[in-house]
Design an enzyme around this catalytic site. Structure first.
Site, PDB file in Angstrom:
ATOM      1  N   ALA A  54      64.368  39.614  64.754  1.00  0.00           N
ATOM      2  CA  ALA A  54      64.329  40.496  63.585  1.00  0.00           C
ATOM      3  C   ALA A  54      64.169  39.674  62.305  1.00  0.00           C
ATOM      4  O   ALA A  54      64.962  39.796  61.366  1.00  0.00           O
ATOM      5  CB  ALA A  54      65.552  41.407  63.539  1.00  0.00           C
ATOM      6  N   HIS A  55      63.182  38.821  62.330  1.00  0.00           N
ATOM      7  CA  HIS A  55      62.813  38.067  61.143  1.00  0.00           C
ATOM      8  C   HIS A  55      61.391  37.527  61.328  1.00  0.00           C
ATOM      9  O   HIS A  55      60.826  37.626  62.424  1.00  0.00           O
ATOM     10  CB  HIS A  55      63.803  36.917  60.874  1.00  0.00           C
ATOM     11  CG  HIS A  55      63.873  35.894  61.950  1.00  0.00           C
ATOM     12  ND1 HIS A  55      64.944  35.782  62.809  1.00  0.00           N
ATOM     13  CD2 HIS A  55      62.997  34.941  62.334  1.00  0.00           C
ATOM     14  CE1 HIS A  55      64.724  34.799  63.657  1.00  0.00           C
ATOM     15  NE2 HIS A  55      63.537  34.265  63.399  1.00  0.00           N
ATOM     16  N   ALA A  56      60.845  36.975  60.252  1.00  0.00           N
ATOM     17  CA  ALA A  56      59.557  36.277  60.313  1.00  0.00           C
ATOM     18  C   ALA A  56      59.753  34.892  59.728  1.00  0.00           C
ATOM     19  O   ALA A  56      60.765  34.616  59.061  1.00  0.00           O
ATOM     20  CB  ALA A  56      58.499  37.046  59.522  1.00  0.00           C
TER      21      ALA A  56
END
Ligand code: TYD
Length: 139
Positions: A54-56
Site C-alpha cells: 500500500a505504497h509506491a
C-alpha cells in the site's frame, strides 16, 4: 521513463537442479536483474489475512520473489491494475519505480524476498493514494 503496469514482468531465474535440493543464484554481473542490487530484505512471519505494501516508490526498483509459499501482488499505475501470483522460488516479479503495490493472500510460512535498487529511504515512499495520483499526473 513513465512506468506502467505493463513494464512489470516476471523474470525466470536460473535453477541449478540437485536431487538434494535446488539452488537459484542471482548475480549483478549476469544482468539477470535490470538494476544493480543495493539491498535485500525479506518479509516473514506474516499473519494470516494480513496485507502489506500500500505504497509506491519514486525511484526504487525491486525484484520480488516468493522464496517460500505464495502471495499476490497487485500493481497500479493510476489507470490500470494488474495482479500477479508468485509461488515459485525461481520466478521474480520486476517492478519499476512509480507503481502503487499491494501484497496479500500470503500462504502460511510465506517468505517474500525483495531485491532493491537503493538503500532504504523513507523519502522515496509515497504512502497516500491521493498523493500517488498527483505524482502520476505530474509525470
Ligand atoms: P514498509 O516498506 O512500509 O513495509 P511493507 O511494504 O512490507 O508493508 O516498511 C515497514 C516498516 O519497516 C517501515 O517503518 C519502514 C521499515 N523498513 C526499514 O527500516 N528498512 C527497510 O529496508 C524496509 C523495507 C522497511
Amino acid at each position: 521513463m513513465i512506468s506502467s503496469v505493463y513494464d512489470s514482468t516476471i523474470i525466470e531465474l536460473p535453477k541449478i537442479h540437485n536431487i538434494a535440493g535446488n539452488i537459484t543464484a542471482i548475480d549483478n554481473a549476469d544482468k539477470m536483474v535490470p538494476f544493480d542490487v543495493s539491498r535485500i530484505y525479506y518479509l516473514y512471519d506474516i499473519p494470516g489475512g494480513e496485507s502489506r505494501g500500500a505504497h509506491a516508490h519514486k525511484e526504487l526498483q525491486q525484484l520480488i520473489i516468493a522464496a517460500s509459499g505464495s502471495f499476490d501482488i497487485t500493481l497500479d499505475d493510476g489507470k490500470t491494475k494488474r495482479t500477479f501470483n508468485l509461488s515459485r522460488p525461481y520466478l521474480g516479479l520486476y517492478m519499476p519505480s512509480g507503481l502503487w503495490r499491494e501484497l496479500d493472500n500470503f500462504s502460511s510460512g510465506a517468505i517474500c524476498l525483495v531485491l532493491a535498487s537503493h538503500c532504504y529511504s523513507e523519502q522515496d515512499y509515497i504512502r497516500d493514494y491521493g498523493d500517488f495520483k498527483v505524482f502520476r499526473e505530474k509525470l
